[in-house]
Design a protein around this motif. Structure first.
Motif, PDB file in Angstrom:
ATOM      1  N   ASP A  62      23.017  35.052  46.709  1.00 35.08           N
ATOM      2  CA  ASP A  62      23.645  34.291  45.632  1.00 35.08           C
ATOM      3  C   ASP A  62      23.537  35.073  44.335  1.00 35.08           C
ATOM      4  OD1 ASP A  62      24.765  32.299  44.092  1.00 35.08           O
ATOM      5  OD2 ASP A  62      22.890  31.180  43.885  1.00 35.08           O
ATOM      6  N   HIS A  63      24.391  36.092  44.171  1.00 35.75           N
ATOM      7  CA  HIS A  63      24.388  36.906  42.970  1.00 35.75           C
ATOM      8  C   HIS A  63      25.441  36.395  42.004  1.00 35.75           C
ATOM      9  CE1 HIS A  63      21.788  39.735  44.979  1.00 35.75           C
ATOM     10  NE2 HIS A  63      22.670  39.940  45.933  1.00 35.75           N
ATOM     11  N   PHE A  64      25.160  36.525  40.731  1.00 35.98           N
ATOM     12  CA  PHE A  64      26.187  36.203  39.752  1.00 35.98           C
ATOM     13  C   PHE A  64      25.922  36.887  38.428  1.00 35.98           C
ATOM     14  CE2 PHE A  64      23.058  32.818  39.303  1.00 35.98           C
ATOM     15  CZ  PHE A  64      22.967  32.574  37.941  1.00 35.98           C
ATOM     16  N   ILE A  65      27.018  37.188  37.742  1.00 36.72           N
ATOM     17  CA  ILE A  65      26.960  37.632  36.356  1.00 36.72           C
ATOM     18  C   ILE A  65      26.983  36.378  35.514  1.00 36.72           C
ATOM     19  CG2 ILE A  65      28.135  38.926  34.538  1.00 36.72           C
ATOM     20  CD1 ILE A  65      29.397  40.639  36.756  1.00 36.72           C
TER      21      ILE A  65
ATOM     22  N   ILE B 222      30.695  35.020  36.860  1.00 38.20           N
ATOM     23  CA  ILE B 222      31.304  35.628  38.051  1.00 38.20           C
ATOM     24  C   ILE B 222      30.306  35.561  39.197  1.00 38.20           C
ATOM     25  CG2 ILE B 222      32.333  37.702  39.052  1.00 38.20           C
ATOM     26  CD1 ILE B 222      32.905  38.668  36.194  1.00 38.20           C
ATOM     27  N   ASP B 223      30.604  34.781  40.206  1.00 34.55           N
ATOM     28  CA  ASP B 223      29.793  34.780  41.431  1.00 34.55           C
ATOM     29  C   ASP B 223      30.302  35.896  42.345  1.00 34.55           C
ATOM     30  OD1 ASP B 223      28.504  32.589  40.455  1.00 34.55           O
ATOM     31  OD2 ASP B 223      28.992  31.250  42.119  1.00 34.55           O
ATOM     32  N   TYR B 224      29.384  36.621  42.989  1.00 34.83           N
ATOM     33  CA  TYR B 224      29.811  37.646  43.932  1.00 34.83           C
ATOM     34  C   TYR B 224      28.850  37.700  45.108  1.00 34.83           C
ATOM     35  CZ  TYR B 224      26.438  40.627  41.353  1.00 34.83           C
ATOM     36  OH  TYR B 224      25.315  41.136  40.748  1.00 34.83           O
TER      37      TYR B 224
ATOM     38  N   ALA C 207      38.735  35.722  44.809  1.00 31.95           N
ATOM     39  CA  ALA C 207      39.219  36.917  45.498  1.00 31.95           C
ATOM     40  C   ALA C 207      38.107  37.441  46.388  1.00 31.95           C
ATOM     41  CB  ALA C 207      39.648  37.983  44.489  1.00 31.95           C
ATOM     42  N   ALA C 208      38.456  38.416  47.233  1.00 35.00           N
ATOM     43  CA  ALA C 208      37.423  39.084  48.021  1.00 35.00           C
ATOM     44  C   ALA C 208      36.619  40.007  47.126  1.00 35.00           C
ATOM     45  CB  ALA C 208      38.059  39.862  49.171  1.00 35.00           C
ATOM     46  N   SER C 209      37.285  40.741  46.229  1.00 34.04           N
ATOM     47  CA  SER C 209      36.574  41.639  45.324  1.00 34.04           C
ATOM     48  C   SER C 209      37.342  41.775  44.024  1.00 34.04           C
ATOM     49  CB  SER C 209      36.378  43.021  45.955  1.00 34.04           C
ATOM     50  OG  SER C 209      37.623  43.679  46.117  1.00 34.04           O
TER      51      SER C 209
ATOM     52  N   VAL D  74      35.047  32.842  37.935  1.00 37.71           N
ATOM     53  CA  VAL D  74      35.550  33.802  38.916  1.00 37.71           C
ATOM     54  C   VAL D  74      34.609  33.783  40.111  1.00 37.71           C
ATOM     55  CG1 VAL D  74      36.135  36.209  39.384  1.00 37.71           C
ATOM     56  CG2 VAL D  74      36.546  35.257  37.100  1.00 37.71           C
ATOM     57  N   ASP D  75      35.163  33.596  41.303  1.00 35.52           N
ATOM     58  CA  ASP D  75      34.361  33.485  42.522  1.00 35.52           C
ATOM     59  C   ASP D  75      34.805  34.565  43.501  1.00 35.52           C
ATOM     60  OD1 ASP D  75      32.638  32.604  44.459  1.00 35.52           O
ATOM     61  OD2 ASP D  75      33.851  30.885  45.050  1.00 35.52           O
ATOM     62  N   LEU D  76      33.905  35.494  43.813  1.00 30.15           N
ATOM     63  CA  LEU D  76      34.211  36.618  44.691  1.00 30.15           C
ATOM     64  C   LEU D  76      33.345  36.555  45.937  1.00 30.15           C
ATOM     65  CD1 LEU D  76      34.161  39.390  41.926  1.00 30.15           C
ATOM     66  CD2 LEU D  76      36.171  38.165  42.777  1.00 30.15           C
ATOM     67  N   SER D  77      33.973  36.704  47.081  1.00 28.66           N
ATOM     68  CA  SER D  77      33.193  36.727  48.317  1.00 28.66           C
ATOM     69  C   SER D  77      32.553  38.080  48.548  1.00 28.66           C
ATOM     70  CB  SER D  77      34.082  36.370  49.515  1.00 28.66           C
ATOM     71  OG  SER D  77      35.150  37.296  49.645  1.00 28.66           O
ATOM     72  N   GLY D  78      33.065  39.110  47.879  1.00 27.82           N
ATOM     73  CA  GLY D  78      32.573  40.467  48.098  1.00 27.82           C
ATOM     74  C   GLY D  78      32.041  41.110  46.840  1.00 27.82           C
TER      75      GLY D  78
END
Length: 449
Positions: free
Chosen positions: A413-416, A376-378, A317-319, A342-346
């Motif tokens: 490249d942030h991620f939980i 979760i990548d964001y 998703a975007a967010s 979960v892969d988020l562009s925002g």
């Protein structure tokens, strides 16, 4: 001469007007539960015309458990079609590469109907290629009705426009799309609409293309809707804005399972779980598993009444959430590899008082010391936390100990994620062994001196 032509033309127009004025829509009934061609006048009490209702109800009612096939031998247009009767029966409409069109509908009861009244398990199977197009389509219109529709085969399409698609309008309705069958909707689709209604959509190796909003558990808090997508089935909402909203538990309850490689549900605007738009709704559980995919180019909303589980699959998703609709439901992730799940562009927006992260370990999953796992990548920023995880928290899962972090990665490249760390008992053992070895060496040295 011109005067005569005008008088003749006027006379023809008046004659046509008179014919139209004396012609009214009538209900034409397929008399017996027998196979036949749609255009065979001997099968009807009167062959339905463009302004008539084609009714498959029996006159008298079809015997219980009847099964019959009606085949198109030409393109057909009627006002609408009814498939309903006093007992359970199964009708197959073989389009045979031709089109059936139902037109001029003005309300929910004036539309293509399967199981319109207090009927039990009336079903319609649409096959043979060609398009069944209808300006509105209802399954199980009344509270006591039970009905189902199957759209199947390469080139076979159900197209619904102008008025709503209601599956489980007031009763219990099911739509099955199989074997390359196709559904297209350009008006709102409600799966589980009225109070006490139950709606279900099952898609296997088939597609649903929607250019308008889709709601599961839709119009009433007492409604229920479900979606099952497998074997490469696809659901796509292609329009931006509200017409691209996909809601699970819009007001009532909902569930969805998206399973298998190639199986995908996508929306161009919002995917809401446990609500609709900016409003919390009913309970909703969505599972994405075994290579399935759930995606939106907009916001993934996870309301307090919603849960999303991901195992060996991907959600994008975007967010996750927004400033005004923080993610407040349960996100359940099953660890099997290094992710992400979960892969988020925002951005990520979490309600620190309500959002829950549930983690489990897939059977057979294996990790080594210092392995890093993306949950979760964001690509943007993080607001809030999960209510049950703090930064740097250590916890055991299976045979492993993990350390949790909200802000791993560098740059954009942030991620939980998690890091595999030594178990406390292992650490104590290693420290104890090292101390004993050091004492032994000191003793030996002393003895040597």
């Amino acid at each position: 001469m011109n005067h005569l032509i005008h008088r003749a033309a006027l006379g023809a127009c008046l004659s046509l007007a008179g014919m139209l004025a004396t012609t009214s829509a009538s209900t034409r009934v397929w008399q017996n539960a027998v196979d036949g061609n749609f255009s065979d006048v001997t099968k009807w009490n009167a062959l339905p015309g463009t302004g008539d209702v084609a009714a498959f109800t029996g006159n008298p009612a079809y015997p219980a458990s009847s099964s019959f096939t009606v085949t198109l031998t030409a393109y057909v247009t009627n006002q609408w079609m009814r498939v309903d009767g006093d007992g359970p029966f199964a009708m197959t409409l073989n389009l045979a590469g031709r089109n059936y069109t139902a037109t001029d509908f003005t309300s929910i009861t004036d539309s293509t109907v399967v199981a319109r009244g207090g009927n039990d398990n009336n079903t319609l199977r649409i096959e043979g290629g060609g398009v069944f197009s209808s300006n509105g389509f209802n399954i199980a219109t009344n509270a006591t009705a039970v009905g189902g529709v199957t759209v199947t085969g390469v080139g076979t399409e159900l197209s619904v426009a102008t008025n709503d698609l209601n599956i489980g309008s007031s009763g219990s309705g099911t739509l099955n799309l199989t074997n390359k069958g196709k559904l297209t909707t350009s008006s709102i689709a409600r799966i589980g609409r009225g109070n006490g209604s139950v709606g279900a959509v099952n898609i296997s190796d088939a597609t649903w293309a929607a250019s308008h909003e889709v709601q599961f558990g839709s119009f009433n808090a007492g409604s229920s809707g479900s979606l099952t997508v497998n074997s490469g089935g696809k659901v796509s909402l292609t329009t931006a804005g509200q017409n691209g909203w996909l809601s699970f538990g819009a007001l009532g309850s909902a569930s969805a399972v998206i399973s298998g490689v190639g199986s995908e549900v996508s929306a161009a605007s919002i995917v809401a779980i446990g609500g609709r738009g900016n409003s919390v709704g009913g309970n909703a559980d969505v599972a994405v598993e075994n290579g399935g995919k759930l995606s939106t180019t907009g916001v993934l909303q996870l309301f307090s009444t919603g849960s999303l589980s991901v195992e060996d699959a991907l959600v994008s998703a975007a967010s996750l959430g927004t400033v005004s609709t923080l993610a407040a439901g349960e996100l359940s992730l099953t660890l099997s590899g290094t992710g992400p799940l979960v892969d988020l562009s925002g951005d990520v927006y979490l309600d620190g008082g309500a959002s829950v992260l549930a983690l489990s370990l897939q059977t057979g999953a294996s990790y080594a010391l210092n392995d890093v796992i993306h949950l979760i990548d964001y690509g943007g920023s993080l607001t809030g936390t999960f209510s049950n995880f703090t930064e740097g928290e250590l916890f055991d899962l299976g045979d492993y100990q993990f350390q949790f972090s909200y802000e791993m990665g560098t740059g954009g490249d942030h991620f939980i994620g998690l890091t595999v760390v030594p178990e406390p008992s292992t650490g104590v053992f290693l420290l104890g062994a090292a101390a004993a070895l050091s004492a032994f060496r000191r003793g030996r040295n002393r003895m040597a001196r």
